[in-house]
Scaffold this motif. Sequence first.
Motif, mmCIF file in Angstrom:
data_model
loop_
_atom_site.group_PDB
_atom_site.id
_atom_site.type_symbol
_atom_site.label_atom_id
_atom_site.label_comp_id
_atom_site.label_asym_id
_atom_site.label_seq_id
_atom_site.Cartn_x
_atom_site.Cartn_y
_atom_site.Cartn_z
ATOM 1 N N PRO A 1 0.824 -1.212 0.000
ATOM 2 C CA PRO A 1 0.000 0.000 0.000
ATOM 3 C C PRO A 1 0.864 1.270 0.000
ATOM 4 O O PRO A 1 2.005 1.266 0.457
ATOM 5 C CB PRO A 1 -0.794 -0.102 1.306
ATOM 6 N N ILE A 2 0.285 2.359 -0.514
ATOM 7 C CA ILE A 2 1.005 3.623 -0.636
ATOM 8 C C ILE A 2 0.054 4.756 -0.250
ATOM 9 O O ILE A 2 -1.145 4.678 -0.528
ATOM 10 C CB ILE A 2 1.553 3.793 -2.071
ATOM 11 N N THR A 3 0.584 5.772 0.382
ATOM 12 C CA THR A 3 -0.255 6.917 0.730
ATOM 13 C C THR A 3 -0.582 7.710 -0.531
ATOM 14 O O THR A 3 0.165 7.670 -1.509
ATOM 15 C CB THR A 3 0.428 7.858 1.733
ATOM 16 N N PHE A 4 -1.677 8.416 -0.477
ATOM 17 C CA PHE A 4 -2.080 9.193 -1.637
ATOM 18 C C PHE A 4 -1.019 10.224 -1.992
ATOM 19 O O PHE A 4 -0.702 10.414 -3.167
ATOM 20 C CB PHE A 4 -3.431 9.878 -1.395
ATOM 21 N N GLN A 5 -0.480 10.899 -1.007
ATOM 22 C CA GLN A 5 0.520 11.937 -1.277
ATOM 23 C C GLN A 5 1.747 11.351 -1.979
ATOM 24 O O GLN A 5 2.237 11.917 -2.954
ATOM 25 C CB GLN A 5 0.940 12.636 0.025
ATOM 26 N N ASP A 6 2.233 10.207 -1.489
ATOM 27 C CA ASP A 6 3.386 9.564 -2.137
ATOM 28 C C ASP A 6 3.042 9.126 -3.557
ATOM 29 O O ASP A 6 3.854 9.267 -4.480
ATOM 30 C CB ASP A 6 3.866 8.360 -1.327
ATOM 31 N N LEU A 7 1.835 8.607 -3.728
ATOM 32 C CA LEU A 7 1.399 8.177 -5.060
ATOM 33 C C LEU A 7 1.344 9.373 -6.008
ATOM 34 O O LEU A 7 1.826 9.301 -7.143
ATOM 35 C CB LEU A 7 0.030 7.500 -4.975
ATOM 36 N N TRP A 8 0.810 10.486 -5.541
ATOM 37 C CA TRP A 8 0.703 11.681 -6.379
ATOM 38 C C TRP A 8 2.078 12.187 -6.793
ATOM 39 O O TRP A 8 2.303 12.527 -7.946
ATOM 40 C CB TRP A 8 -0.084 12.757 -5.641
#
Length: 126
Positions: free
Chosen positions: A20-27
């Motif tokens: 899983p990845i945080t939204f901020q890191d994904l963005w």
Amino acid sequence: MSNRSLLDVAYEIIIECSSPITFQDLWVKVCEVEGTDVDAKEGRIGKFYTALLTDGRFVNLGDNTWDLRARYTFDKVHIDMSECYTEEEDDREPEDLLEEKDDDEIYKEEDEDSDYESDEDSSEEL
């Protein structure tokens, strides 16, 4: 800039992360792959988030952490909505509901009778 959609880029990033990845890191990673500055894409972050929510390939695991839905069984990502609904019925009679509405209108009238003078009232004094 590639011809791939931001969601396709996000999908590939999450596959490579294998966790899983945080939204901020994904963005940030999506912006890096696209070769643009995060600030330059700031206006598109809302659309990206909405698209991520509605795309069936992704699942929000809570705390704004995202992963691929294919990695989870239904019971792990299903939100039980039965707790949102109750079997209790509204025991009030329709007449009672009408009385409540009338009370609301009384409060509105009281608000209208406030000390505020409209422009018309003040112009008459001049």
